[in-house]
Design a protein around this motif. Structure first.
Motif, mmCIF file in Angstrom:
data_model
loop_
_atom_site.group_PDB
_atom_site.id
_atom_site.type_symbol
_atom_site.label_atom_id
_atom_site.label_comp_id
_atom_site.label_asym_id
_atom_site.label_seq_id
_atom_site.Cartn_x
_atom_site.Cartn_y
_atom_site.Cartn_z
ATOM 1 N N LYS A 281 0.830 -1.339 -0.023
ATOM 2 C CA LYS A 281 0.087 0.085 0.130
ATOM 3 C C LYS A 281 1.003 1.295 -0.149
ATOM 4 O O LYS A 281 2.077 1.183 0.342
ATOM 5 N N ASN A 282 0.270 2.147 -0.325
ATOM 6 C CA ASN A 282 1.152 3.616 -0.152
ATOM 7 C C ASN A 282 1.415 3.886 1.228
ATOM 8 O O ASN A 282 2.357 4.396 1.490
ATOM 9 N N ILE A 283 0.410 3.630 2.155
ATOM 10 C CA ILE A 283 0.969 3.573 3.596
ATOM 11 C C ILE A 283 0.271 2.189 4.010
ATOM 12 O O ILE A 283 -0.809 1.663 3.829
ATOM 13 N N ASN A 284 1.332 1.796 4.863
ATOM 14 C CA ASN A 284 1.164 0.558 5.455
ATOM 15 C C ASN A 284 0.882 0.497 6.710
ATOM 16 O O ASN A 284 1.560 -0.429 7.682
ATOM 17 N N PHE A 285 -0.096 1.130 7.280
ATOM 18 C CA PHE A 285 -0.633 1.319 8.660
ATOM 19 C C PHE A 285 -1.980 1.353 8.783
ATOM 20 O O PHE A 285 -2.809 1.868 7.787
ATOM 21 N N VAL A 316 0.614 -6.028 7.401
ATOM 22 C CA VAL A 316 1.605 -7.391 7.148
ATOM 23 C C VAL A 316 2.801 -6.807 6.929
ATOM 24 O O VAL A 316 3.859 -7.481 7.312
ATOM 25 N N LEU A 317 3.277 -5.676 6.331
ATOM 26 C CA LEU A 317 4.533 -5.542 5.665
ATOM 27 C C LEU A 317 5.239 -4.612 6.748
ATOM 28 O O LEU A 317 6.469 -4.371 6.714
ATOM 29 N N GLY A 336 5.212 -20.663 4.877
ATOM 30 C CA GLY A 336 5.840 -20.518 3.748
ATOM 31 C C GLY A 336 5.310 -19.199 3.240
ATOM 32 O O GLY A 336 6.090 -18.404 2.635
ATOM 33 N N SER A 337 4.045 -18.907 3.553
ATOM 34 C CA SER A 337 3.683 -17.430 3.104
ATOM 35 C C SER A 337 4.460 -16.094 3.862
ATOM 36 O O SER A 337 4.452 -15.451 3.116
ATOM 37 N N GLU A 338 4.626 -16.520 5.042
ATOM 38 C CA GLU A 338 5.465 -15.589 5.963
ATOM 39 C C GLU A 338 6.594 -15.200 5.429
ATOM 40 O O GLU A 338 7.003 -14.111 5.247
ATOM 41 N N SER A 343 10.484 -11.502 2.563
ATOM 42 C CA SER A 343 11.640 -11.429 1.617
ATOM 43 C C SER A 343 11.153 -10.062 0.838
ATOM 44 O O SER A 343 12.383 -9.504 0.383
ATOM 45 N N GLN A 344 10.020 -9.619 0.799
ATOM 46 C CA GLN A 344 9.793 -8.300 -0.005
ATOM 47 C C GLN A 344 10.283 -6.982 0.987
ATOM 48 O O GLN A 344 10.272 -6.033 0.331
#
Length: 452
Positions: A281-285, A316-317, A336-338, A343-344
């Motif tokens: 997202k543009n803002i991740n909160f 999540v990020l 696996g998903s986590e 890694s991103q």
């Protein structure tokens, strides 16, 4: 809590390579084989030397250990901690102590089995690290996702093939939901288990853990009951004092939108080889209100953030970044998903001058009753065959049970046609005979596939 007898049974263990199951993503298979692209090398399956390097790197990162100790002591003061957990909390004040962290949503009664496997993996890893690096202390830490707002993801549990649902209206943080109305669900579970010592024991444990507390408090009691003796330390990150430590990333993300640019670039490179797990997202909160948790969609002034930072909740990020700011953490244990969405963040960690922890894939376990194992053997299958598809298993079973030897028949057909062609001189006739041979072999192949 009341003590009950525990019953154990001998389990035959068989290890199966992840690649052979067909159940894991390309990313996880490359992670296990250490074949990730160069820019993701720090995300690969860690070696013992990897942990040694993280200890050195983490030692150069400053933490507020006193704050962490105070918060953990306060959050856990109302429950009966084991001596090992108390010792681990005290050790976190020491510079030679590091955490191995795992976490999960607050699924009722533990939810899926991998909730348990993650904790066990973290505990076992701390034991191995202590043995390899005796001069350091390693603490297994469970991070409660108490601020998540998707109640539908935590309000159910599968038991003996049946799904049990805690069907109530809930808004806002799941950690604040009270468990008063869950008693009827616990009774339903007891009925499903039957009238025996184990059902009485589990009924008593669940009733004491989920006794009108909030879901955060209940999950803390549940995890502590089963894993406290192994030294697990449980942290609720929804704490005003701890959240003050995330002010730098709030400023970077909410005020200046810097983090999304970096994560987007990494995610683009990641997408060339693998499926993106978390959308940037543009803002991740999120912003917390009394009854809701809503995404932040526009910039907010630094003054407002400084005065109301406890109202913000990482998504999540940004949650992994918050985690690594407040913990002396050298490894994260996840599914696996986590590991994929972590890694991103590899480049944003470098941008923020944070140590990226070792990524440890949780153990995966398939439990097979002895009678099913014997039935598989009777059919001529090995335990590893349970991951093969139905058609393949059927073909192999028919091939073994009917003892059909198509290879031998094909050899005989070739021999017959060879004999016929030896008495023919005309080349065009030989070509026709050979075409007939190929046609019949092809027809046999089709029959073989149908039969198998």
């Amino acid at each position: 809590m009341t003590k009950y007898n525990l019953y154990f049974s001998i389990v035959k263990k068989q290890k199966i390579p992840y690649n052979n199951t067909g159940y894991f993503s390309k990313y996880i298979c490359d992670y296990m084989d250490k074949k990730l692209p160069d820019f993701l090398k720090d995300c690969e399956l860690p070696s013992l030397n990897s942990f040694r390097e993280k200890i050195i790197e983490k030692n150069n990162q400053k933490f507020n250990r006193s704050l962490l100790y105070d918060v953990l002591s306060s959050q856990n003061k109302e429950i009966c901690l084991s001596e090992k957990s108390l010792c681990n909390i005290n050790d976190l004040k020491k510079e030679n102590t590091y955490t191995v962290t795992t976490g999960h949503q607050l699924c009722i009664f533990g939810g899926p089995m991998f909730f348990i496997y993650k904790i066990i993996t973290a505990i076992n890893l701390t034991k191995k690290l202590k043995k390899s690096f005796p001069d350091y202390n390693f603490v297994p830490l469970f991070w409660m996702a108490s601020e998540d707002h998707d109640f539908d993801e935590v309000n159910n549990v599968n038991f003996f093939g049946d799904k049990f649902l805690w069907n109530i209206d809930s808004k806002g943080k799941v950690g604040d939901v009270h468990t008063t109305a869950i008693s009827e669900l616990i009774k339903s579970l007891k009925i499903r288990m039957g009238d025996n010592e184990n059902s009485h024991a589990l009924f008593s444990i669940l009733s004491q853990c989920y006794n009108g507390n909030t879901l955060s408090e209940s999950t803390r009691l549940f995890v502590n009951h089963f894993f406290g003796k192994y030294g697990i330390v449980i942290l609720d990150p929804d704490d005003k004092k701890l959240k003050r430590e995330m002010l730098p990333i709030l400023k970077e993300d909410v005020c200046e939108n810097n983090l999304s640019k970096i994560i987007n670039k990494t995610s683009f490179n990641f997408s060339r080889d693998y499926k993106i797990q978390a959308k940037v997202k543009n803002i991740n909160f999120f912003k917390l209100t009394k009854d809701d948790r809503v995404p932040v969609t526009e910039k907010i002034s630094i003054n407002h953030i400084l005065e109301n930072y406890e109202e913000f909740s990482p998504n999540v990020l940004t949650r992994p970044i918050y985690q690594e700011i407040i913990l002396p953490n050298i490894a994260y244990v996840g599914g696996g998903s986590e590991l994929s969405y972590w890694s991103q963040l590899i480049d944003v960690f470098e941008y923020l001058d944070l140590v990226y922890p070792c990524m440890v894939l949780r153990n995966s376990v398939a439990l097979l009753p002895q009678k099913d194992s014997k039935f598989l053997s009777k059919l001529g299958f090995d335990l590893s065959d349970i991951f093969r598809n139905f058609d393949e298993l059927t073909a192999n079973y028919l091939k073994c049970s009917e003892n059909i030897n198509f290879s031998s028949n094909k050899t005989k057909i070739n021999s017959i046609y060879k004999s016929i062609m030896s008495i023919v001189d005309d080349q065009s006739l030989k070509d026709a005979i050979d075409s007939s041979r190929k046609y019949n072999l092809k027809s046999l192949d089709k029959i073989e596939k149908k039969n198998y």
